[in-house]
Motif scaffolding. Structure first.
Motif, PDB file in Angstrom:
ATOM      1  N   VAL A  32     -19.115  19.701 -46.241  1.00  0.00           N
ATOM      2  CA  VAL A  32     -19.113  18.406 -45.543  1.00  0.00           C
ATOM      3  C   VAL A  32     -19.033  17.302 -46.597  1.00  0.00           C
ATOM      4  N   ASN A  33     -17.917  16.579 -46.587  1.00  0.00           N
ATOM      5  CA  ASN A  33     -17.734  15.412 -47.456  1.00  0.00           C
ATOM      6  C   ASN A  33     -17.970  14.147 -46.638  1.00  0.00           C
ATOM      7  N   TYR A  34     -18.060  13.024 -47.336  1.00  0.00           N
ATOM      8  CA  TYR A  34     -18.205  11.720 -46.657  1.00  0.00           C
ATOM      9  C   TYR A  34     -17.082  11.519 -45.631  1.00  0.00           C
ATOM     10  N   LYS A  35     -15.853  11.910 -46.028  1.00  0.00           N
ATOM     11  CA  LYS A  35     -14.704  11.729 -45.129  1.00  0.00           C
ATOM     12  C   LYS A  35     -14.850  12.571 -43.856  1.00  0.00           C
ATOM     13  N   GLY A  66     -29.364   4.570 -55.055  1.00  0.00           N
ATOM     14  CA  GLY A  66     -30.297   3.842 -54.190  1.00  0.00           C
ATOM     15  C   GLY A  66     -31.546   4.664 -53.955  1.00  0.00           C
ATOM     16  N   ARG A  67     -31.480   5.939 -54.384  1.00  0.00           N
ATOM     17  CA  ARG A  67     -32.609   6.844 -54.142  1.00  0.00           C
ATOM     18  C   ARG A  67     -33.279   7.160 -55.474  1.00  0.00           C
ATOM     19  N   THR A  68     -34.067   6.220 -55.964  1.00  0.00           N
ATOM     20  CA  THR A  68     -34.726   6.456 -57.253  1.00  0.00           C
ATOM     21  C   THR A  68     -35.746   7.600 -57.141  1.00  0.00           C
ATOM     22  N   GLY A 124      -7.154   4.350 -60.615  1.00  0.00           N
ATOM     23  CA  GLY A 124      -7.256   4.794 -59.222  1.00  0.00           C
ATOM     24  C   GLY A 124      -7.154   6.306 -59.142  1.00  0.00           C
ATOM     25  N   VAL A 125      -8.013   6.907 -58.309  1.00  0.00           N
ATOM     26  CA  VAL A 125      -8.016   8.370 -58.176  1.00  0.00           C
ATOM     27  C   VAL A 125      -7.904   8.763 -56.705  1.00  0.00           C
ATOM     28  N   ASP A 126      -6.874   9.534 -56.388  1.00  0.00           N
ATOM     29  CA  ASP A 126      -6.702  10.068 -55.029  1.00  0.00           C
ATOM     30  C   ASP A 126      -6.659  11.584 -55.108  1.00  0.00           C
ATOM     31  N   SER A 127      -7.391  12.235 -54.204  1.00  0.00           N
ATOM     32  CA  SER A 127      -7.397  13.703 -54.196  1.00  0.00           C
ATOM     33  C   SER A 127      -6.467  14.283 -53.146  1.00  0.00           C
ATOM     34  N   VAL A 128      -6.190  13.517 -52.086  1.00  0.00           N
ATOM     35  CA  VAL A 128      -5.537  14.092 -50.896  1.00  0.00           C
ATOM     36  C   VAL A 128      -4.095  14.514 -51.182  1.00  0.00           C
ATOM     37  N   MET A 129      -3.319  13.605 -51.784  1.00  0.00           N
ATOM     38  CA  MET A 129      -1.904  13.876 -52.046  1.00  0.00           C
ATOM     39  C   MET A 129      -1.663  14.212 -53.518  1.00  0.00           C
ATOM     40  N   ARG A 142     -28.048  10.102 -46.123  1.00  0.00           N
ATOM     41  CA  ARG A 142     -29.232  10.957 -46.183  1.00  0.00           C
ATOM     42  C   ARG A 142     -28.949  12.335 -46.764  1.00  0.00           C
ATOM     43  N   VAL A 143     -27.681  12.574 -47.169  1.00  0.00           N
ATOM     44  CA  VAL A 143     -27.352  13.884 -47.736  1.00  0.00           C
ATOM     45  C   VAL A 143     -27.394  13.798 -49.256  1.00  0.00           C
ATOM     46  N   ARG A 144     -28.099  14.751 -49.878  1.00  0.00           N
ATOM     47  CA  ARG A 144     -28.134  14.801 -51.344  1.00  0.00           C
ATOM     48  C   ARG A 144     -27.166  15.880 -51.821  1.00  0.00           C
ATOM     49  N   ASP A 179     -16.714   5.685 -60.126  1.00  0.00           N
ATOM     50  CA  ASP A 179     -17.258   4.882 -59.032  1.00  0.00           C
ATOM     51  C   ASP A 179     -16.873   5.462 -57.676  1.00  0.00           C
ATOM     52  N   ALA A 180     -17.892   5.816 -56.874  1.00  0.00           N
ATOM     53  CA  ALA A 180     -17.681   6.360 -55.535  1.00  0.00           C
ATOM     54  C   ALA A 180     -18.022   5.319 -54.476  1.00  0.00           C
ATOM     55  N   VAL A 181     -18.206   4.046 -54.874  1.00  0.00           N
ATOM     56  CA  VAL A 181     -18.874   3.078 -54.016  1.00  0.00           C
ATOM     57  C   VAL A 181     -18.015   1.856 -53.654  1.00  0.00           C
ATOM     58  N   ALA A 183     -24.731   8.251 -57.308  1.00  0.00           N
ATOM     59  CA  ALA A 183     -25.003   9.431 -58.147  1.00  0.00           C
ATOM     60  C   ALA A 183     -25.650  10.585 -57.394  1.00  0.00           C
ATOM     61  N   ALA A 184     -26.458  10.303 -56.374  1.00  0.00           N
ATOM     62  CA  ALA A 184     -27.114  11.407 -55.657  1.00  0.00           C
ATOM     63  C   ALA A 184     -26.214  12.003 -54.571  1.00  0.00           C
ATOM     64  N   GLY A 185     -25.040  11.382 -54.335  1.00  0.00           N
ATOM     65  CA  GLY A 185     -24.091  11.912 -53.355  1.00  0.00           C
ATOM     66  C   GLY A 185     -23.255  13.035 -53.950  1.00  0.00           C
ATOM     67  N   GLY A 186     -22.205  13.444 -53.215  1.00  0.00           N
ATOM     68  CA  GLY A 186     -21.399  14.587 -53.615  1.00  0.00           C
ATOM     69  C   GLY A 186     -20.572  14.341 -54.860  1.00  0.00           C
ATOM     70  N   VAL A 187     -19.676  13.329 -54.807  1.00  0.00           N
ATOM     71  CA  VAL A 187     -18.851  13.007 -55.978  1.00  0.00           C
ATOM     72  C   VAL A 187     -19.763  12.699 -57.160  1.00  0.00           C
ATOM     73  N   GLY A 188     -20.787  11.879 -56.905  1.00  0.00           N
ATOM     74  CA  GLY A 188     -21.676  11.422 -57.972  1.00  0.00           C
ATOM     75  C   GLY A 188     -22.418  12.572 -58.638  1.00  0.00           C
TER      76      GLY A 188
HETATM   77  P1  NDP Z   1     -21.699  11.040 -50.249  1.00  0.00           P
HETATM   78  O1  NDP Z   1     -22.148  10.440 -48.987  1.00  0.00           O
HETATM   79  O2  NDP Z   1     -22.131  12.413 -50.598  1.00  0.00           O
HETATM   80  O3  NDP Z   1     -22.055  10.079 -51.464  1.00  0.00           O
HETATM   81  C1  NDP Z   1     -21.918   8.691 -51.389  1.00  0.00           C
HETATM   82  C2  NDP Z   1     -23.071   8.058 -52.117  1.00  0.00           C
HETATM   83  O4  NDP Z   1     -22.818   6.661 -52.255  1.00  0.00           O
HETATM   84  C3  NDP Z   1     -24.397   8.133 -51.372  1.00  0.00           C
HETATM   85  O5  NDP Z   1     -25.046   9.357 -51.574  1.00  0.00           O
HETATM   86  C4  NDP Z   1     -25.141   6.975 -52.017  1.00  0.00           C
HETATM   87  O6  NDP Z   1     -25.626   7.423 -53.288  1.00  0.00           O
HETATM   88  C5  NDP Z   1     -24.052   5.964 -52.280  1.00  0.00           C
HETATM   89  N1  NDP Z   1     -24.012   4.913 -51.235  1.00  0.00           N
HETATM   90  C6  NDP Z   1     -24.001   5.088 -49.902  1.00  0.00           C
HETATM   91  N2  NDP Z   1     -23.988   3.903 -49.264  1.00  0.00           N
HETATM   92  C7  NDP Z   1     -23.999   2.946 -50.246  1.00  0.00           C
HETATM   93  C8  NDP Z   1     -24.015   1.528 -50.243  1.00  0.00           C
HETATM   94  N3  NDP Z   1     -24.006   0.837 -49.101  1.00  0.00           N
HETATM   95  N4  NDP Z   1     -24.030   0.890 -51.421  1.00  0.00           N
HETATM   96  C9  NDP Z   1     -24.031   1.581 -52.590  1.00  0.00           C
HETATM   97  N5  NDP Z   1     -24.031   2.926 -52.657  1.00  0.00           N
HETATM   98  C10 NDP Z   1     -24.008   3.600 -51.493  1.00  0.00           C
HETATM   99  O7  NDP Z   1     -20.087  10.985 -50.208  1.00  0.00           O
HETATM  100  P2  NDP Z   1     -19.010  11.740 -51.118  1.00  0.00           P
HETATM  101  O8  NDP Z   1     -19.590  11.979 -52.444  1.00  0.00           O
HETATM  102  O9  NDP Z   1     -18.423  12.851 -50.330  1.00  0.00           O
HETATM  103  O10 NDP Z   1     -17.895  10.605 -51.230  1.00  0.00           O
HETATM  104  C11 NDP Z   1     -18.177   9.420 -51.961  1.00  0.00           C
HETATM  105  C12 NDP Z   1     -17.071   8.414 -51.752  1.00  0.00           C
HETATM  106  O11 NDP Z   1     -15.877   8.877 -52.384  1.00  0.00           O
HETATM  107  C13 NDP Z   1     -16.698   8.161 -50.297  1.00  0.00           C
HETATM  108  O12 NDP Z   1     -16.381   6.815 -50.114  1.00  0.00           O
HETATM  109  C14 NDP Z   1     -15.482   9.032 -50.095  1.00  0.00           C
HETATM  110  O13 NDP Z   1     -14.682   8.587 -49.044  1.00  0.00           O
HETATM  111  C15 NDP Z   1     -14.812   8.892 -51.446  1.00  0.00           C
HETATM  112  N6  NDP Z   1     -13.931   9.999 -51.779  1.00  0.00           N
HETATM  113  C16 NDP Z   1     -12.649   9.693 -52.128  1.00  0.00           C
HETATM  114  C17 NDP Z   1     -11.779  10.678 -52.486  1.00  0.00           C
HETATM  115  C18 NDP Z   1     -10.422  10.306 -52.938  1.00  0.00           C
HETATM  116  O14 NDP Z   1      -9.507  11.134 -52.865  1.00  0.00           O
HETATM  117  N7  NDP Z   1     -10.223   9.101 -53.447  1.00  0.00           N
HETATM  118  C19 NDP Z   1     -12.163  12.088 -52.415  1.00  0.00           C
HETATM  119  C20 NDP Z   1     -13.583  12.299 -52.153  1.00  0.00           C
HETATM  120  C21 NDP Z   1     -14.409  11.276 -51.814  1.00  0.00           C
HETATM  121  P3  NDP Z   1     -27.128   7.133 -53.756  1.00  0.00           P
HETATM  122  O15 NDP Z   1     -28.015   7.626 -52.664  1.00  0.00           O
HETATM  123  O16 NDP Z   1     -27.256   7.854 -55.038  1.00  0.00           O
HETATM  124  O17 NDP Z   1     -27.219   5.632 -53.920  1.00  0.00           O
END
Ligand code: NDP
Length: 329
Positions: free
Chosen positions: A42-45, A182-184, A268-273, A318-320, A221-223, A158-163
């Motif tokens: 399960v990814n964010y998308k 955001g989750r110290t 810029g980084v895209d994974s889909v294409m 809420r997913v780590r 940067d995932a944000v 950082a605590a998310g998937g990409v991070g």
């Molecule tokens: P996750 O939900 O696992 O991680 C996202 C993390 O971003 C959260 O865990 C949180 O980290 C942080 N975050 C969430 N909301 C906010 C906010 N309002 N402000 C700042 N930080 C926030 O998602 P993924 O790791 O699966 O994906 C991360 C991002 O990368 C998504 O936007 C996704 O769409 C994108 N993505 C893009 C791809 C591409 O091809 N370009 C491929 C894969 C993902 P913490 O709790 O540590 O603060």
């Protein structure tokens, strides 16, 4: 023709629903390879698709799931034969083509990569699109000529998937990693993955100055939004930030100051294409550079039935780390 189970998103009168259904092979879409799916993730998308928070799904009904791993059952593609272990990330899976939350998938062989040597199918899904994207970000920084001796690397979300995977990869490669979260409360988790410093994301999530104190030479940067603008404004001379996500927002309220006064680059980084040769490199590097114990530390295992609730949780932050969906069949 045999039956199999899959999660199916339907849309009726504008309202979206998701149900575990019994389907048969004749329900599958066109493709030259049929796969017995063993794992997904399960990814964010996927969260956006299942909750309907963003228009990720382009046709209904749809089997969501942008990733899958499994074993080829039948193939008319020259590169694949029954019994081959394969991985698929993106290419419209779960958006325009039936995706990974299914015991069976029929796809284009050109979309597949062989399961890299040294990785199991469940580990490949613990990596998933999130981890493969983290690797693409690292490759982009390396292609820019950046290396650990030049200074620290920052990772947002950082605590998310990409991070999580980016922190683990960069640390293994010798970088001093600054994790922004955001989750110290996840300090121990992030340090376990290899982070040397933790920053509260509130320090970077508001409007900033065109140029700030130079704090890092590289970043993942995932944000997006203000966080990415601040990352750029604090990047050292000649450094670069690889941008792949929008968890805070799609906007980029930045100035050109870091680009024209410090020679900073935004990659810029895209994974889909992403073209297949680069995917193959990314997966080989993941098999080589990702510490398995750290990958295990990021993962939580779930079933297909858990996916809808997990999708809601990932959108709510809420997913780590990474989720692995095991699919019996
Ligand atoms: P996750 O939900 O696992 O991680 C996202 C993390 O971003 C959260 O865990 C949180 O980290 C942080 N975050 C969430 N909301 C906010 C906010 N309002 N402000 C700042 N930080 C926030 O998602 P993924 O790791 O699966 O994906 C991360 C991002 O990368 C998504 O936007 C996704 O769409 C994108 N993505 C893009 C791809 C591409 O091809 N370009 C491929 C894969 C993902 P913490 O709790 O540590 O603060």
């Amino acid at each position: 023709m045999s039956d199999f189970k899959a999660l199916v998103i339907e849309k009726n009168d504008g309202a979206q629903s998701i149900t575990l259904k019994d389907l048969s092979d004749s329900d599958l879409m066109d493709g030259d390879v049929t796969i017995r799916v063993s794992h997904s993730t399960v990814n964010y998308k996927d969260g956006l698709a299942i909750t309907g928070k963003a228009p990720v799904v382009r046709r209904f009904p749809m089997i969501p799931g942008i990733d899958l791993a499994g074993v080829v059952e039948s193939s008319s593609h020259p590169d694949y034969k029954p019994g081959d272990s394969v991985v698929l990330n993106g290419w419209g899976l779960g958006e325009t083509h039936f995706g990974g939350y299914s015991e069976r998938a029929r796809v284009k062989g050109d979309w597949l990569v062989p399961l890299p040597q040294g990785l199991r199918a469940d580990e490949a899904m613990a990596v998933g699109t999130a981890g493969y994207t983290a690797m693409l970000c690292v490759l982009a920084l390396e292609a820019h000529g950046l290396e650990p001796s030049m200074g620290p690397a920052v990772v947002t979300g950082a605590a998310g998937g990409v991070g999580s995977i980016a922190v683990a990869l960069l640390a293994k490669l010798g970088w001093h990693v600054i994790a922004v979260t955001g989750r110290t409360s996840e300090k121990d988790y992030l340090e376990g993955l290899g982070a040397s410093e933790i920053i509260d994301r509130s320090e970077l999530s508001g409007p900033g100055k065109p140029l700030g104190k130079e704090r890092w030479i590289a970043g993942v940067d995932a944000v997006g939004s203000h966080t990415l603008a601040n990352l750029l404004s604090m990047t050292r001379y000649g450094g670069a930030i690889a941008a792949c996500g929008l968890a805070q927002g799609l906007d980029l309220p930045a100035s050109v100051a870091p680009f024209i006064l410090r020679g900073v680059s935004l990659l810029g980084v895209d994974s889909v294409m992403c073209p297949r040769p680069k995917r193959l490199v990314a997966w080989q590097r993941l098999a080589r550079d990702l510490d398995r114990a750290k990958l295990d530390a990021t993962r939580t295992d779930i079933t297909l039935a858990d996916v809808p609730a997990t999708a809601q949780a990932i959108i709510e932050g809420r997913v780590r780390g990474r989720m692995v969906v095991t699919i019996p069949g």
